[in-house]
Design an enzyme around this catalytic site. Structure first.
Site, mmCIF file in Angstrom:
data_model
loop_
_atom_site.group_PDB
_atom_site.id
_atom_site.type_symbol
_atom_site.label_atom_id
_atom_site.label_comp_id
_atom_site.label_asym_id
_atom_site.label_seq_id
_atom_site.Cartn_x
_atom_site.Cartn_y
_atom_site.Cartn_z
ATOM 1 N N TYR A 186 0.823 -1.207 0.000
ATOM 2 C CA TYR A 186 0.000 0.000 0.000
ATOM 3 C C TYR A 186 0.861 1.263 0.000
ATOM 4 O O TYR A 186 1.801 1.378 0.781
ATOM 5 C CB TYR A 186 -0.887 -0.012 1.237
ATOM 6 C CG TYR A 186 -2.025 0.981 1.227
ATOM 7 C CD1 TYR A 186 -3.140 0.770 0.436
ATOM 8 C CD2 TYR A 186 -1.985 2.118 2.030
ATOM 9 C CE1 TYR A 186 -4.209 1.665 0.446
ATOM 10 C CE2 TYR A 186 -3.044 3.008 2.044
ATOM 11 C CZ TYR A 186 -4.151 2.784 1.252
ATOM 12 O OH TYR A 186 -5.200 3.677 1.270
ATOM 13 N N GLN A 233 -0.396 -5.269 0.976
ATOM 14 C CA GLN A 233 -1.372 -5.123 -0.103
ATOM 15 C C GLN A 233 -0.999 -6.012 -1.282
ATOM 16 O O GLN A 233 -1.862 -6.656 -1.902
ATOM 17 C CB GLN A 233 -1.457 -3.676 -0.560
ATOM 18 C CG GLN A 233 -2.370 -3.478 -1.770
ATOM 19 C CD GLN A 233 -2.322 -2.068 -2.309
ATOM 20 O OE1 GLN A 233 -3.262 -1.303 -2.153
ATOM 21 N NE2 GLN A 233 -1.220 -1.701 -2.951
ATOM 22 N N ASP A 252 1.913 -8.343 14.211
ATOM 23 C CA ASP A 252 1.560 -7.443 13.110
ATOM 24 C C ASP A 252 0.237 -6.745 13.416
ATOM 25 O O ASP A 252 -0.812 -7.387 13.472
ATOM 26 C CB ASP A 252 1.452 -8.262 11.823
ATOM 27 C CG ASP A 252 1.289 -7.420 10.576
ATOM 28 O OD1 ASP A 252 0.983 -6.215 10.689
ATOM 29 O OD2 ASP A 252 1.461 -7.972 9.471
ATOM 30 N N HIS A 282 4.822 -5.789 11.116
ATOM 31 C CA HIS A 282 4.451 -5.900 9.709
ATOM 32 C C HIS A 282 5.650 -6.115 8.779
ATOM 33 O O HIS A 282 5.468 -6.431 7.606
ATOM 34 C CB HIS A 282 3.652 -4.666 9.291
ATOM 35 C CG HIS A 282 2.904 -4.835 8.009
ATOM 36 N ND1 HIS A 282 2.069 -5.913 7.769
ATOM 37 C CD2 HIS A 282 2.876 -4.086 6.870
ATOM 38 C CE1 HIS A 282 1.551 -5.813 6.563
ATOM 39 N NE2 HIS A 282 2.026 -4.726 5.997
#
Length: 320
Positions: free
Chosen positions: A91, A185, A270, A300
């Site tokens: 993202y 993403q 995460d 993450h």
């Protein structure tokens, strides 16, 4: 960040009942038929990347509605690749610059790095692809653009672009086994590509986003999922409509339709992609040949270079 989601033994069994609309398959069949009807021949232009071991071309192909989507095509210099890896980006990121080359060409793979339309504003990786389609009221970011109708939702265009990226990679390197991958993403998009595209030999979703929206939007306050919460905070009474739209794009519903081998990863600390949402997609995967790498003390960033080595080994087994 401390552990905040379900215990690992529960995560390994976590298989939520994610609502799937009756017309899910018809929706995607119609969407992809329209997308392919608007396709045109990809443009491929060699560029100087300043590197000796990798050759690069600037690729522009037709995505959703025939919109131009940009990508880099990296191949090992002077050698025929043994496989193709199509990568989707996290993202806010884009395809980056021509010399931003990952390990895949050095592992004898052709590598298509695909822009995500309307993104690429991040300092870590810029992009070159616009999204010419408008949106009604939306929270800042991409997550709520057109969210009240699956026909207008932003990720309808993104997932369609991903399928066309696979089509394009198969045309550039016909006959080679093709794999899809991406982080966050990009991991969610790779699940969609695996489920919706043809000719995908395997998938490597890394800490995937866009999975189990109903849980993700209530268990974490981190962005980008928070964009959906902000939208619903301002548009009271539209929860059911919004979640119905999201069900067409949920990685859990898409994972059920993917039958090829898969290598996932998850990080148990995460907060951007909660572990339970990743396991929901992993446990729904339609193929029996699946594996997940678990990183208990990571956020993450996930496995980072450790996960890349796991991917290289997993892919090498499938190129023999």
């Amino acid at each position: 960040m401390a552990l905040y989601d379900l215990p690992l033994e529960d995560l390994r069994m976590y298989a939520p009942d994610v609502a799937c609309p009756d017309d899910f398959d018809a929706f995607w069949a119609d969407t992809l038929a329209q997308t392919r009807a608007a396709a045109w021949e990809a443009r491929v232009e060699p560029v100087d990347n300043g590197l000796a071991l990798v050759d690069t071309s600037d690729v522009t192909f037709a995505g959703y509605a025939g919109d131009p989507i940009r990508a880099w095509w990296h191949v090992p210099a002077g050698r025929r690749p043994r496989a193709v890896v199509v990568e989707f980006i996290g993202y806010s990121g884009g395809r980056g610059l021509a010399h931003d080359v990952a390990a895949w060409p050095l592992a004898e793979c052709a590598h298509l790095v695909v822009d995500t339309r309307g993104q690429g504003w991040s300092h870590w990786r810029s992009g070159d692809t616009a999204d010419p389609h408008g949106s009604g009221s939306a929270a800042p970011g991409m997550m709520t653009q057109g969210i009240e109708d699956p026909e207008t939702y932003y990720y309808r265009r993104v997932y369609s672009d991903a399928v066309r990226a696979v089509d394009t990679a198969r045309e550039l390197a016909p006959g080679l086994p093709l794999f899809v991958t991406g982080g966050s993403q990009g991991g969610g998009i790779s699940i969609a590509a695996a489920a919706l595209a043809e000719g995908v030999a395997g998938a490597m979703p890394d800490v995937p986003f866009l999975c189990h929206f109903a849980r993700a939007t209530t268990i974490t306050d981190a962005r980008p999922y928070r964009e959906i919460g902000e939208y619903l905070a301002g548009h009271r009474g539209r929860v059911e409509r919004v979640y119905r739209t999201l069900s067409y794009f949920d990685g859990v519903n898409l994972a059920r339709r993917a039958t090829m081998p898969a290598l996932f990863s998850v990080a148990l600390m995460d907060v951007i992609c909660p572990p339970s949402t990743v396991f929901a997609a992993y446990n729904a995967w339609g193929g029996e040949d699946r594996r997940i790498e678990v990183y208990p003390f990571n956020d993450h960033e996930g496995g980072g270079a450790f996960q890349r080595r796991a991917q290289l080994d997993w892919l090498a087994e499938r190129m023999r």
